[in-house]
Write an enzyme that holds these catalytic residues in place. Sequence first.
Site, mmCIF file in Angstrom:
data_model
loop_
_atom_site.group_PDB
_atom_site.id
_atom_site.type_symbol
_atom_site.label_atom_id
_atom_site.label_comp_id
_atom_site.label_asym_id
_atom_site.label_seq_id
_atom_site.Cartn_x
_atom_site.Cartn_y
_atom_site.Cartn_z
ATOM 1 N N ASP A 81 0.807 -1.227 0.000
ATOM 2 C CA ASP A 81 0.000 0.000 0.000
ATOM 3 C C ASP A 81 0.838 1.275 0.000
ATOM 4 O O ASP A 81 0.356 2.335 -0.345
ATOM 5 C CB ASP A 81 -0.954 0.018 1.217
ATOM 6 C CG ASP A 81 -0.212 -0.192 2.544
ATOM 7 O OD1 ASP A 81 1.023 -0.321 2.529
ATOM 8 O OD2 ASP A 81 -0.889 -0.230 3.595
ATOM 9 N N HIS A 82 2.114 1.170 0.377
ATOM 10 C CA HIS A 82 2.930 2.387 0.491
ATOM 11 C C HIS A 82 3.627 2.737 -0.827
ATOM 12 O O HIS A 82 3.474 3.829 -1.346
ATOM 13 C CB HIS A 82 3.989 2.204 1.579
ATOM 14 C CG HIS A 82 3.488 2.397 2.968
ATOM 15 N ND1 HIS A 82 2.528 1.599 3.534
ATOM 16 C CD2 HIS A 82 3.820 3.304 3.926
ATOM 17 C CE1 HIS A 82 2.294 2.014 4.778
ATOM 18 N NE2 HIS A 82 3.063 3.047 5.029
ATOM 19 N N ASP A 109 3.931 -1.083 11.444
ATOM 20 C CA ASP A 109 3.515 0.258 11.051
ATOM 21 C C ASP A 109 2.922 0.925 12.286
ATOM 22 O O ASP A 109 2.154 0.303 13.026
ATOM 23 C CB ASP A 109 2.472 0.200 9.934
ATOM 24 C CG ASP A 109 2.239 1.579 9.359
ATOM 25 O OD1 ASP A 109 2.796 1.878 8.280
ATOM 26 O OD2 ASP A 109 1.532 2.380 10.003
ATOM 27 N N ARG A 145 -0.114 13.024 9.896
ATOM 28 C CA ARG A 145 1.193 13.624 10.225
ATOM 29 C C ARG A 145 1.459 14.804 9.304
ATOM 30 O O ARG A 145 1.300 14.662 8.085
ATOM 31 C CB ARG A 145 2.320 12.592 10.064
ATOM 32 C CG ARG A 145 2.254 11.535 11.117
ATOM 33 C CD ARG A 145 3.422 10.580 11.103
ATOM 34 N NE ARG A 145 3.263 9.728 12.265
ATOM 35 C CZ ARG A 145 3.532 8.424 12.306
ATOM 36 N NH1 ARG A 145 4.033 7.812 11.243
ATOM 37 N NH2 ARG A 145 3.333 7.749 13.408
ATOM 38 N N SER A 196 6.881 7.318 12.839
ATOM 39 C CA SER A 196 6.824 6.016 12.175
ATOM 40 C C SER A 196 7.519 4.897 12.960
ATOM 41 O O SER A 196 8.378 5.144 13.802
ATOM 42 C CB SER A 196 7.499 6.162 10.814
ATOM 43 O OG SER A 196 8.047 4.952 10.382
ATOM 44 N N ARG A 230 9.394 2.813 11.374
ATOM 45 C CA ARG A 230 10.440 2.305 10.459
ATOM 46 C C ARG A 230 11.746 1.992 11.201
ATOM 47 O O ARG A 230 12.340 2.845 11.846
ATOM 48 C CB ARG A 230 10.658 3.293 9.307
ATOM 49 C CG ARG A 230 11.230 4.623 9.672
ATOM 50 C CD ARG A 230 11.179 5.598 8.490
ATOM 51 N NE ARG A 230 9.803 5.964 8.183
ATOM 52 C CZ ARG A 230 9.397 7.188 7.853
ATOM 53 N NH1 ARG A 230 10.263 8.161 7.729
ATOM 54 N NH2 ARG A 230 8.125 7.433 7.609
HETATM 55 C C1 MIC Z 1 4.122 6.502 8.220
HETATM 56 O O1 MIC Z 1 2.935 6.823 8.255
HETATM 57 O O2 MIC Z 1 5.037 7.247 8.605
HETATM 58 C C2 MIC Z 1 4.479 5.129 7.670
HETATM 59 C C3 MIC Z 1 5.129 5.346 6.374
HETATM 60 O O3 MIC Z 1 3.309 4.380 7.474
HETATM 61 C C4 MIC Z 1 5.383 4.447 8.691
HETATM 62 C C5 MIC Z 1 5.957 3.186 8.223
HETATM 63 C C6 MIC Z 1 7.158 3.347 7.360
HETATM 64 O O4 MIC Z 1 7.971 4.239 7.600
HETATM 65 O O5 MIC Z 1 7.295 2.565 6.439
HETATM 66 C C7 MIC Z 1 4.734 4.184 10.043
HETATM 67 O O6 MIC Z 1 3.822 4.882 10.417
HETATM 68 O O7 MIC Z 1 5.185 3.302 10.795
HETATM 69 FE FE1 SF4 Z 2 0.010 4.865 5.001
HETATM 70 FE FE2 SF4 Z 2 1.335 5.576 7.190
HETATM 71 FE FE3 SF4 Z 2 -0.105 7.362 5.815
HETATM 72 FE FE4 SF4 Z 2 -1.332 5.492 7.145
HETATM 73 S S1 SF4 Z 2 -0.077 7.089 7.989
HETATM 74 S S2 SF4 Z 2 -1.805 6.138 5.076
HETATM 75 S S3 SF4 Z 2 0.021 3.752 6.925
HETATM 76 S S4 SF4 Z 2 1.723 6.289 5.109
#
Ligand code: MIC
Ligand code: SF4
Length: 645
Positions: free
Chosen positions: A64-65, A119, A379, A532, A534
């Site tokens: 999905d990313h 996530d 965010r 995140s 990550r």
């Molecule tokens: C995000 O919303 O920052 C992400 C991208 O979903 C991350 C995961 C990632 O960095 O791959 C998260 O929220 O954990």
């Molecule tokens: Fe995707 Fe993270 Fe954004 Fe949710 S917050 S839509 S999981 S990138």
Amino acid sequence: MGYTIAQKIIKSHLVSGEMQAGNEISIKIDQTLTQDSTGTMAYLQFETIGVPRVKTEKSVAYIDHNTIQAGFENADDHKYIQTVASRHGIYFSRPGNGICHQVQLERFGIPGKTLLGSDSHTPTGGGIGMLAIGAGGLDVAVCMGGGAYYITMPKMMKVELTGKLNKWVSAKDVILEVLRQISVKGGVGYILEYAGEGIKSLSVPERATITNMGAEHGATTSIFPSDEITREFLSAQGRESDFVEILPDSNAIYDKTITIDLSALTPLAAKPHMPDLVDTVENIGKIKIDQVYIGSCTNASYQDMMKTARILKGKTVHPDVSLVIGPGSKQVLAMLAENGALADMVEAGARILESACGPCIGMGQSPKTDAVSLRTSNRNFEGRSGTKSAKVYLVSPEIAAVSAITGVLTDPREWKDEVDLNIPMPAAFLVNDNMVVAPEYDTEVVRGPNIKPFPVNTPLPSEITAKALLKVEDNITTDHIMPSNASLLPYRSNIPYLSDYCLAPCDKDFPARAKEHGGGFVIAGENYGQGSSREHAALVPLYLGVKAVIAKSFARIHMANLINSGILPLTFKNPADYDKIELLHNLKLPNILDKIQNGGEIELENLTTGDKIPLDIVLSDRQRKIMAAGGLLNYTKVAAAGDKG
Ligand code: MIC
Ligand code: SF4
């Protein structure tokens, strides 16, 4: 003694430890989820653990990313994940099926079960009464292999909701109000449990908006009871048999309570660049906007999209505004297509995106220089949209849709149109799981050239002497530590490539400096590593030789990722000592291995100034062994060798 909802679920899943706030406990994990940007790393680590089939009740791998395929990299990663999932017993949610959290809520989540996801927004599942927690990929890999998940037993915070939301005020405003009250670090160490009369008027997707954005206040997770509203949702998903009622005991004890009167809430927005910079839309005023994004795992449910379509019907998006809409799942998009709402959006001029994360993580639709972008996502960190100078405001779908028409941030209560925003829960959602592929087990794993090995630490040395490579402020996010956007996300399985961008938003010379000095220390303020899950925010610094981060405090998931990578998360005993270290000071941690193994006061010697600085580290006995071994993978090997003999 009575139990809260979360305590009941923890109790029924407890593997080790005593359920007393602050103690290390471990719990059995029933379900896992991964997504593609953290998933490649999680599966590479799962493969090194060497368990042939996952031992969970259900594990799902989502794509999905990284859905913009501007080169071979993302598609290579998708294929790797699809084949590795099939081989090891994991369900595969194909690209186009939707955002992991939304699909998990709709199709797989079960009240009372535990879910661990790679996530940070995994707590979305709290909307149906699951104990859903975000973690680093390695922790998820261990749980897929049948291991327990270790956490510090959280304290309980009750969020008492009274009254009922007025028209034009919605679930997003509730969580923004929580953030306004407790800040981006106010949830650290807690589970937030929602209670009170007010929850009875909130549907499951609305509850999920609130638990989803619990990631932004740093809580371990957030949860709603599983009640009649949950039953109604599961039944509309054709899953009533998954329903169990879970309510808190009437004599449950909470460590803290906050109260929000839903009737008194007005439309809110989080201002750039932090989700807790919340003010009323009325106070912020009618600023001119360039972009509106309605989507993400926070606000892309059927209800959110239907409200949006009703506001847009018969109107035209303002000529200075680009409106992009990404429905959260295939289920939602197909329902909008069937009932005509999609046509209303398209007719109004909306640019429709596939059901994926998209603009939320800077995967396309980066706004213009200095743009003001209104987003329904969670965010608004600087640069996350892909445009460093853009200013992102986080708002509800109602505010976003109305503003897309007026061209300025608009308090929707002024909108004179008589729009009916009462969207009842459909009696039956459109259910078709044809984009979820079941595992076949004998699949051959396909690894494209983008899949590179990940760094593994060496055991902790007896002492460390190195330079302070960087000094940063409070609330540094993982988006600062390891930025992600359409050009960097394709390299999530290529740590050497990513290393040139590590912490660059704070100091563009950091990667080169770290390489020149062969590694060193990072000095930070409060809440280092928020955002995140990550692991790259630990693995890439590990690759660059970072030995320790010395901060005023840490965010939960990032601290766990540092420990798993064998990087010391040290805190100042006296926060004022932060001022005693400057860039490139030479620092020494004498006897550090002994201090980690056996405890005792840790003292940092600033060899440049002569200062002696007392530090703390909060580690369980198990984490002390992990740190000494040089990270969780090394520890697992050492422990396995010990078992053999
Ligand atoms: C995000 O919303 O920052 C992400 C991208 O979903 C991350 C995961 C990632 O960095 O791959 C998260 O929220 O954990
Ligand atoms: Fe995707 Fe993270 Fe954004 Fe949710 S917050 S839509 S999981 S990138």
